[in-house]
Motif scaffolding. Structure first.
Motif, PDB file in Angstrom:
ATOM      1  N   ALA A  47       0.836  -1.204   0.000  1.00  0.00           N
ATOM      2  CA  ALA A  47       0.000   0.000   0.000  1.00  0.00           C
ATOM      3  C   ALA A  47       0.869   1.252   0.000  1.00  0.00           C
ATOM      4  N   LYS A  48       1.945   1.241   0.808  1.00  0.00           N
ATOM      5  CA  LYS A  48       2.834   2.399   0.895  1.00  0.00           C
ATOM      6  C   LYS A  48       3.491   2.674  -0.459  1.00  0.00           C
ATOM      7  N   ALA A  49       3.904   1.625  -1.141  1.00  0.00           N
ATOM      8  CA  ALA A  49       4.548   1.800  -2.446  1.00  0.00           C
ATOM      9  C   ALA A  49       3.602   2.472  -3.435  1.00  0.00           C
ATOM     10  N   ALA A 102       3.869   6.462  -4.799  1.00  0.00           N
ATOM     11  CA  ALA A 102       3.930   6.715  -6.246  1.00  0.00           C
ATOM     12  C   ALA A 102       2.777   7.604  -6.706  1.00  0.00           C
ATOM     13  N   GLY A 103       1.930   7.993  -5.753  1.00  0.00           N
ATOM     14  CA  GLY A 103       0.819   8.870  -6.090  1.00  0.00           C
ATOM     15  C   GLY A 103      -0.388   8.143  -6.658  1.00  0.00           C
ATOM     16  N   GLY A 104      -0.405   6.804  -6.529  1.00  0.00           N
ATOM     17  CA  GLY A 104      -1.513   6.028  -7.078  1.00  0.00           C
ATOM     18  C   GLY A 104      -2.611   5.785  -6.064  1.00  0.00           C
TER      19      GLY A 104
END
Length: 204
Positions: free
Chosen positions: A49-51, A55-57
């Motif tokens: 989730a953090k990744a 990344a702004g997703g």
């Protein structure tokens, strides 16, 4: 006691959930809180989730569903929980049903607080006017236009949940415009009815 609260922004879900939490000692679970907790804890799903967020997703349904699945297994949920803001869509609702089935958990009720949207907008307008009159600062998202947008998004994405849960025979609709204490009494009546029904079924 495992509940889902439905209703648009400003319907009073948070207020009622807080009262039930205080009375029954069960946690109120919101998507945002669960996401932040998973990220902070550094769980595998939290890292995913953090990744995505870094990344702004937008976090996918798959990730959200898994975070909820893990969260409702924690010790403080042993006596039950209140879901507020999840599920947001019918696919999420179906995923939740499957998750609970696999865990042998039963949903006790889906309570929808029906409200007059225009009356809610007027409340926002009055609150803004009172804040300005008192010399306070109005939050950027606390204005009628932003609120109408949030209501529109709710109708488009989340309102179909009402039809889904009605079809499942799990939906109870209450008047969210009633006095806050009256809404609490109505919710308690639903829970008592469900508890009595469960006790009767257990005796059969």
């Amino acid at each position: 006691m495992r509940l889902i609260f439905l209703g648009p922004p400003g319907a009073g879900k948070g207020t009622q959930a807080k009262r039930l939490t205080d009375k029954y000692g069960i946690p109120q679970l919101s998507t945002g809180d669960m996401l932040r907790a998973a990220v902070t804890a550094g769980t595998e799903i939290g890292k995913r989730a953090k990744a995505v967020m870094d990344a702004g997703g937008l976090v996918s349904d798959d990730i959200v569903n898994q975070i909820v699945s893990e969260r409702i297994q924690e010790a403080d949920c042993a006596k039950g929980f209140i879901l507020d803001g999840y599920p947001r869509t019918v696919p999420q609702a179906k995923a939740l049903a499957e998750n609970m089935r696999q865990k042998d958990l039963v949903l006790d009720a889906v309570i929808e607080l029906k409200v007059d949207e225009e009356a809610l907008v007027r409340r926002i307008e009055n609150r803004v006017a009172e804040t300005i009159a008192a010399g306070g600062t109005v939050r950027s998202d606390d204005n009628p236009d932003s609120f109408r947008k949030r209501l529109s998004e709710y109708r488009e994405k989340t309102a179909p949940l009402s039809q889904y849960y009605e079809g499942q025979g799990e939906l109870v609709v209450l008047d969210g415009m009633a006095h806050v204490d009256a809404v609490t009494v109505a919710i308690e009546a639903v829970l008592e009815k469900d508890a009595n029904a469960a006790a009767s079924a257990a005796r059969i």
